[in-house]
Design an enzyme around this catalytic site. Structure first.
Site, short mmCIF file in Angstrom:
data_model
loop_
_atom_site.label_atom_id
_atom_site.label_comp_id
_atom_site.label_asym_id
_atom_site.label_seq_id
_atom_site.Cartn_x
_atom_site.Cartn_y
_atom_site.Cartn_z
CG ASP A 12 -1.99 -1.11 1.08
OD1 ASP A 12 -2.41 -1.41 -0.05
OD2 ASP A 12 -2.39 -1.67 2.12
CE LYS A 34 -3.98 -6.21 0.26
NZ LYS A 34 -4.57 -4.94 -0.19
CG ASP A 61 -7.35 -5.70 -2.19
OD1 ASP A 61 -8.57 -5.90 -2.34
OD2 ASP A 61 -6.86 -5.05 -1.24
CE LYS A 63 -10.92 -4.77 0.25
NZ LYS A 63 -9.53 -4.32 -0.06
CG PHE A 64 -13.18 -5.81 -9.64
CD1 PHE A 64 -12.76 -4.53 -9.99
CD2 PHE A 64 -12.36 -6.88 -9.98
CE1 PHE A 64 -11.56 -4.32 -10.65
CE2 PHE A 64 -11.15 -6.67 -10.64
CZ PHE A 64 -10.76 -5.40 -10.98
CG HIS A 65 -19.65 -3.89 -4.79
ND1 HIS A 65 -19.84 -3.35 -3.53
CD2 HIS A 65 -20.83 -4.43 -5.15
CE1 HIS A 65 -21.10 -3.56 -3.15
NE2 HIS A 65 -21.73 -4.20 -4.13
CG ASP A 66 -20.05 -1.78 -11.54
OD1 ASP A 66 -21.22 -1.69 -11.96
OD2 ASP A 66 -19.20 -0.87 -11.68
N PRO A 68 -23.29 -7.35 -12.70
CG PRO A 68 -24.84 -9.10 -12.36
CD PRO A 68 -24.74 -7.59 -12.39
CG ASN A 69 -21.31 -7.26 -19.02
OD1 ASN A 69 -20.90 -8.30 -19.52
ND2 ASN A 69 -21.04 -6.07 -19.52
CB THR A 70 -19.47 -3.69 -14.90
OG1 THR A 70 -20.42 -3.08 -15.78
CG2 THR A 70 -18.29 -2.75 -14.69
NE ARG A 181 -2.43 -3.58 12.50
CZ ARG A 181 -2.64 -3.66 11.18
NH1 ARG A 181 -2.43 -4.80 10.54
NH2 ARG A 181 -3.04 -2.62 10.50
N GLY A 210 -0.04 -5.68 5.99
CA GLY A 210 0.46 -4.45 5.39
C GLY A 210 1.39 -3.71 6.32
O1 LIG Z 1 -9.28 -7.38 0.57
C1 LIG Z 1 -8.38 -7.03 1.37
O2 LIG Z 1 -7.21 -7.31 1.16
C2 LIG Z 1 -8.80 -6.41 2.65
C3 LIG Z 1 -10.06 -6.74 3.10
C4 LIG Z 1 -10.44 -6.42 4.41
O3 LIG Z 1 -11.52 -6.76 4.88
N1 LIG Z 1 -9.56 -5.73 5.18
C5 LIG Z 1 -8.33 -5.32 4.72
O4 LIG Z 1 -7.58 -4.72 5.50
N2 LIG Z 1 -7.95 -5.62 3.43
C6 LIG Z 1 -6.66 -5.13 2.91
O5 LIG Z 1 -5.59 -5.71 3.66
C7 LIG Z 1 -4.56 -4.75 3.90
C8 LIG Z 1 -4.35 -4.63 5.39
O6 LIG Z 1 -3.33 -3.72 5.63
P1 LIG Z 1 -2.80 -3.43 7.10
O7 LIG Z 1 -3.97 -3.01 7.94
O8 LIG Z 1 -1.82 -2.31 6.90
O9 LIG Z 1 -2.16 -4.71 7.60
C9 LIG Z 1 -4.98 -3.47 3.21
O10 LIG Z 1 -4.31 -3.41 1.97
C10 LIG Z 1 -6.47 -3.61 3.00
O11 LIG Z 1 -6.89 -2.99 1.81
#
Ligand SMILES: O=C(O)c1cc(=O)[nH]c(=O)n1[C@@H]1O[C@H](COP(=O)(O)O)[C@@H](O)[C@H]1O
Length: 231
Positions: A12, A34, A61, A63-66, A68-70, A181, A210
């Site tokens: 990220d 990721k 990642d 997280k597509f949400h639209d 169905p076709n898109t 964590r 992350g």
């Molecule tokens: O789909 C994901 O990866 C995701 C889903 C979710 O419910 N929670 C979540 O934190 N994530 C992703 O997982 C990563 C967590 O990052 P940290 O919180 O820094 O460890 C981020 O890139 C979020 O976008």
């Protein structure tokens, strides 16, 4: 050979240079990576190609949400980039997820794992109440998991807190769990968290991590510490 590690490091970052600087300190035999909304929006598909060329399996990642076709066409585009894993929001509904499954099945060649995001790990009961759902997150996770299984998805994104219930209810779905964590690290905006060891013991298949790695003074050492905890 497939990477044997359950760790997926979230890159990220706001720039290609920052993401590649972290990747250079990571070993593709010790983790996958990721690419999420921030990095992809800034850099586009080139960053995925570069990471793949460096030997990393990439979880796209978005997280597509639209409709169905898109959504299905977006998943197809991800598949054609050769990513290892791609995700969609289960709350897009059964027809949306089924369209993604059918589209992937119609492609020749290797397909990414198709994963459904249930309830974001940043959310707790009070957040769901604001959406008109006065229930525990786990209840909604299990409901969405049932739809994902019906649509033929490969797995779910959820909190590791829900892993024991999901492994009973939907034993065929792979569980990808952010909200990890290590003991003593900041919770940040996450709410449903577990330590790496707790998550693995609960039944997680993949741990998304992350900031505890990417913001560490020595990210490679932070990753090694997590792997040592899991050994
Ligand atoms: O789909 C994901 O990866 C995701 C889903 C979710 O419910 N929670 C979540 O934190 N994530 C992703 O997982 C990563 C967590 O990052 P940290 O919180 O820094 O460890 C981020 O890139 C979020 O976008």
């Amino acid at each position: 050979m497939a990477c044997p590690s359950p760790i997926i490091v979230a890159l990220d970052f706001p720039s290609r240079d920052a993401a590649l600087a972290l990747a250079a300190r990571l070993d593709p035999t010790k983790c996958r990576v990721k690419v999420g909304k921030e990095l992809f929006t800034r850099c586009g598909p080139g960053i995925v190609e570069t990471l793949q060329a460096q030997g990393f399996d990439v979880f796209l990642d978005m997280k597509f949400h639209d409709i169905p076709n898109t959504t299905a066409m977006a998943v197809k585009a991800a598949a054609e980039m050769g990513v290892w894993m791609v995700n969609v929001h289960c709350s897009g509904g059964l027809r949306m997820m089924a369209a993604c499954r059918e589209t992937l099945n119609s492609l020749s060649g290797p397909k990414p794992l198709l994963i459904g995001v249930t309830v974001l790990t940043s959310m707790e009961r009070g957040d769901l109440r604001g959406l008109g759902l006065d229930i525990e997150p786990q209840e909604q996770v299990l409901r969405l998991a049932g739809l994902a299984a019906q649509a033929g998805l490969d797995g779910l994104v959820c909190s590791a807190q829900e892993a024991p219930a999901l492994k009973t209810a939907q034993p065929h779905l792979q569980l990808v769990t952010p909200g990890i964590r290590p003991a003593g690290s900041a919770q940040d905006d996450q709410r449903r968290i577990l330590t790496p060891r707790q998550a693995l013991d609960a039944g997680s298949d993949y741990l998304v991590i992350g900031r505890p790695i990417s913001q560490a003074a020595d990210p490679a050492q932070a990753l090694d510490a997590v792997l040592a905890e899991l050994a």
